[in-house]
Design an enzyme around this catalytic site. Structure first.
Site, PDB file in Angstrom:
ATOM      1  N   GLY A  49       0.817  -1.206   0.000  1.00 26.80           N
ATOM      2  CA  GLY A  49       0.000   0.000   0.000  1.00 26.80           C
ATOM      3  C   GLY A  49       0.853   1.258   0.000  1.00 26.80           C
ATOM      4  O   GLY A  49       2.015   1.238  -0.395  1.00 26.80           O
ATOM      5  N   CYS A  50       0.277   2.351   0.453  1.00 34.20           N
ATOM      6  CA  CYS A  50       0.960   3.646   0.451  1.00 34.20           C
ATOM      7  C   CYS A  50       2.283   3.581   1.206  1.00 34.20           C
ATOM      8  O   CYS A  50       2.325   3.190   2.374  1.00 34.20           O
ATOM      9  CB  CYS A  50       0.064   4.696   1.094  1.00 34.20           C
TER      10      CYS A  50
END
Length: 219
Positions: A49-50
């Site tokens: 993810g981020c």
């Protein structure tokens, strides 16, 4: 007049040389934190993810010396934040984790990786979706690959009912992300995404794995 022009030309050249040498010195000083912090340092690579969130999580772990946001797992040269967002480069937001194996093992880092995101979500971690946010555990040798695969097998059996979609990928190349992405959560605690997503994700990890945290700073 010719002598004056020569003096001006030499002066400008000297200024340019001084500027580039100074700039290079700054670059070297900045890069120093992203490479070997000690003779024992190793590097592991994870995408979940981020990378603002992932970087902050790994930097909270005892034995981790530095985490660097970047791009890996793709097929193009010199990817950028904008280019990977198109989904055409194949890269994922990835964090390079510089760690001391005498203090924290690769196996523990894999535990941190799987314990800090949902490995059953295809191409994303809420609220971020796209191939650049997919779950990848990179390995540099056969031992690391076996550790990752063993962890997936156990989690599939005990927790995720064979639904893990994490890619197990041979590490080839890591591209450091733009400077403004580095330590983003730490430097921007009041930014909207950080307050709504990154910090809560970090706090959930800290509560779940308090025994792995660096003492003092992250409590």
């Amino acid at each position: 007049m010719k002598n004056l022009k020569l003096v001006v030309t030499l002066s400008v050249s000297l200024l340019l040389i001084t500027f580039f040498c100074f700039a290079k010195k700054i670059d070297n000083q900045q890069d120093r934190k992203y490479f070997m912090q000690s003779k024992n340092t190793k590097v592991a690579y994870f995408a979940s993810g981020c990378f603002w969130c992932v970087e902050a999580i790994f930097e909270s772990v005892s034995g981790v010396e530095e985490a660097v946001s970047g791009y890996a797992g793709g097929h193009t040269l010199n990817p950028t934040y904008n280019s990977i967002g198109t989904g055409k480069t194949g890269h994922a937001e990835t964090v390079a984790v510089y760690y001391n194996p005498n203090m924290v093992s690769f196996k523990t880092l894999v535990k941190v990786f799987f314990g800090s995101h949902n490995p059953t979500t295809v191409n994303g971690q809420h609220p971020d979706y796209g191939t650049q946010y997919r779950s990848i555990a990179f390995y540099s040798n056969e031992t690391e690959k076996q550790i990752i695969e063993k962890a997936i097998k156990l989690l599939n059996k005990t927790v995720y009912d064979d639904n893990i979609v994490t890619e197990v990928t041979k590490y080839t190349k890591f591209y450091k992300a733009e400077e403004y992405h580095q330590d983003f959560e730490q430097r921007n605690p009041n930014q909207g995404y950080v307050k709504a997503v990154s910090t809560p994700r970090l706090n959930r990890f800290k509560q779940k794995f308090s025994q792995l945290l660096k003492k003092g700073k992250f409590h």
